[in-house]
Scaffold this motif. Structure first.
Motif, PDB file in Angstrom:
ATOM      1  N   ARG A  44       0.840  -1.188   0.000  1.00 47.72           N
ATOM      2  CA  ARG A  44       0.000   0.000   0.000  1.00 47.72           C
ATOM      3  C   ARG A  44       0.885   1.251   0.000  1.00 47.72           C
ATOM      4  O   ARG A  44       2.045   1.193   0.398  1.00 47.72           O
ATOM      5  CB  ARG A  44      -0.907   0.023   1.218  1.00 47.72           C
ATOM      6  N   ASP A  46       0.608   5.719   0.760  1.00 52.65           N
ATOM      7  CA  ASP A  46      -0.174   6.798   1.359  1.00 52.65           C
ATOM      8  C   ASP A  46       0.448   8.133   0.962  1.00 52.65           C
ATOM      9  O   ASP A  46       1.519   8.488   1.438  1.00 52.65           O
ATOM     10  CB  ASP A  46      -0.190   6.626   2.876  1.00 52.65           C
ATOM     11  N   ARG A  48      -1.434  11.026   1.197  1.00 46.85           N
ATOM     12  CA  ARG A  48      -2.386  12.021   1.704  1.00 46.85           C
ATOM     13  C   ARG A  48      -1.723  13.296   2.197  1.00 46.85           C
ATOM     14  O   ARG A  48      -2.282  14.379   2.017  1.00 46.85           O
ATOM     15  CB  ARG A  48      -3.254  11.407   2.799  1.00 46.85           C
ATOM     16  N   VAL A  53      -3.901  10.419  -2.233  1.00 44.48           N
ATOM     17  CA  VAL A  53      -4.781   9.372  -1.739  1.00 44.48           C
ATOM     18  C   VAL A  53      -3.962   8.266  -1.075  1.00 44.48           C
ATOM     19  O   VAL A  53      -2.731   8.264  -1.147  1.00 44.48           O
ATOM     20  CB  VAL A  53      -5.634   8.777  -2.887  1.00 44.48           C
ATOM     21  N   GLU A  54      -4.661   7.326  -0.481  1.00 45.53           N
ATOM     22  CA  GLU A  54      -4.056   6.140   0.124  1.00 45.53           C
ATOM     23  C   GLU A  54      -4.756   4.931  -0.474  1.00 45.53           C
ATOM     24  O   GLU A  54      -5.959   4.952  -0.710  1.00 45.53           O
ATOM     25  CB  GLU A  54      -4.260   6.185   1.646  1.00 45.53           C
ATOM     26  N   GLY A  55      -3.983   3.871  -0.773  1.00 47.59           N
ATOM     27  CA  GLY A  55      -4.592   2.667  -1.316  1.00 47.59           C
ATOM     28  C   GLY A  55      -3.560   1.622  -1.680  1.00 47.59           C
ATOM     29  O   GLY A  55      -2.373   1.764  -1.387  1.00 47.59           O
ATOM     30  N   ASP A  56      -4.040   0.556  -2.345  1.00 49.62           N
ATOM     31  CA  ASP A  56      -3.106  -0.492  -2.777  1.00 49.62           C
ATOM     32  C   ASP A  56      -2.335  -0.007  -3.999  1.00 49.62           C
ATOM     33  O   ASP A  56      -2.637   1.038  -4.579  1.00 49.62           O
ATOM     34  CB  ASP A  56      -3.842  -1.812  -3.019  1.00 49.62           C
ATOM     35  N   GLN A  59      -4.366   0.911  -7.144  1.00 50.74           N
ATOM     36  CA  GLN A  59      -5.125   2.159  -6.989  1.00 50.74           C
ATOM     37  C   GLN A  59      -4.197   3.370  -7.067  1.00 50.74           C
ATOM     38  O   GLN A  59      -4.516   4.364  -7.735  1.00 50.74           O
ATOM     39  CB  GLN A  59      -5.867   2.162  -5.648  1.00 50.74           C
ATOM     40  N   ILE A  60      -3.071   3.285  -6.402  1.00 50.44           N
ATOM     41  CA  ILE A  60      -2.137   4.407  -6.396  1.00 50.44           C
ATOM     42  C   ILE A  60      -1.531   4.624  -7.778  1.00 50.44           C
ATOM     43  O   ILE A  60      -1.397   5.762  -8.235  1.00 50.44           O
ATOM     44  CB  ILE A  60      -1.033   4.207  -5.341  1.00 50.44           C
ATOM     45  N   TRP A  63      -4.065   6.505  -9.774  1.00 49.42           N
ATOM     46  CA  TRP A  63      -4.138   7.901  -9.351  1.00 49.42           C
ATOM     47  C   TRP A  63      -2.907   8.675  -9.833  1.00 49.42           C
ATOM     48  O   TRP A  63      -3.025   9.793 -10.349  1.00 49.42           O
ATOM     49  CB  TRP A  63      -4.264   7.977  -7.830  1.00 49.42           C
TER      50      TRP A  63
END
Length: 161
Positions: A44, A46, A48, A53-56, A59-60, A63
């Motif tokens: 993961r 982060d 932020r 954003v924060e995510g796996d 997802q990152i 983004w």
């Protein structure tokens, strides 16, 4: 410590350092597949503190791929790397933590290509958590702690006399 243990520790330090370097290169080059491959399956990130954003890792990467379109020129400089190895299930050296400072100059898209001055510069600290896997060292956690940022100021004309 025996020479064999010392050599293994040096090899691990080099491998962990390589992961951190590959992380910066993947982001700077926009190679989101390489970015994903640097993470363990449960990895993961982060962002932020930097407005992200924060995510796996997937997802990152998604983004970042959208966000970094704003900055066609970017260069992560990751310095002052402090590497510490930890214990996992009583085996020495299965985990590592890297705390490192960064400076990241970037250029906004659509600006005059003649200037070499970055439009946006930020700095802070990364906290990387790594795990030794069958495929080598992988990121389990990336936490960005942005400490400062600067954007280009509009040019001011000298005051008329």
């Amino acid at each position: 410590m025996t020479q064999r243990v010392e050599l293994a520790t040096v090899m691990d330090r080099l491998a962990v350092d390589e992961v951190v370097t590959e992380y910066a290169v993947a982001v700077d080059d926009g190679d989101w597949e390489a970015y994903r491959q640097l993470f363990a399956p449960d990895g993961r990130a982060d962002y932020r503190s930097a407005g992200g954003v924060e995510g796996d890792a997937g997802q990152i990467a998604g983004w970042l791929s959208q966000t970094m379109e704003l900055f066609p020129m970017r260069q992560h400089l990751i310095v002052n790397r402090r590497v510490r190895f930890g214990l996992l299930e009583q085996d020495r050296g299965d985990t590592a933590r890297v705390r490192a400072d960064y400076v990241n100059p970037m250029r906004f898209a659509g600006r005059d290509g003649g200037s070499t001055e970055p439009d946006f510069v930020c700095g802070g600290r990364y906290d990387f958590g790594l795990l030794r896997t069958d495929d080598g060292w992988r990121l389990r956690e990336v936490v960005v702690q942005e400490k400062w940022r600067r954007t280009a100021q509009p040019r001011q004309e000298p005051a008329a006399r």
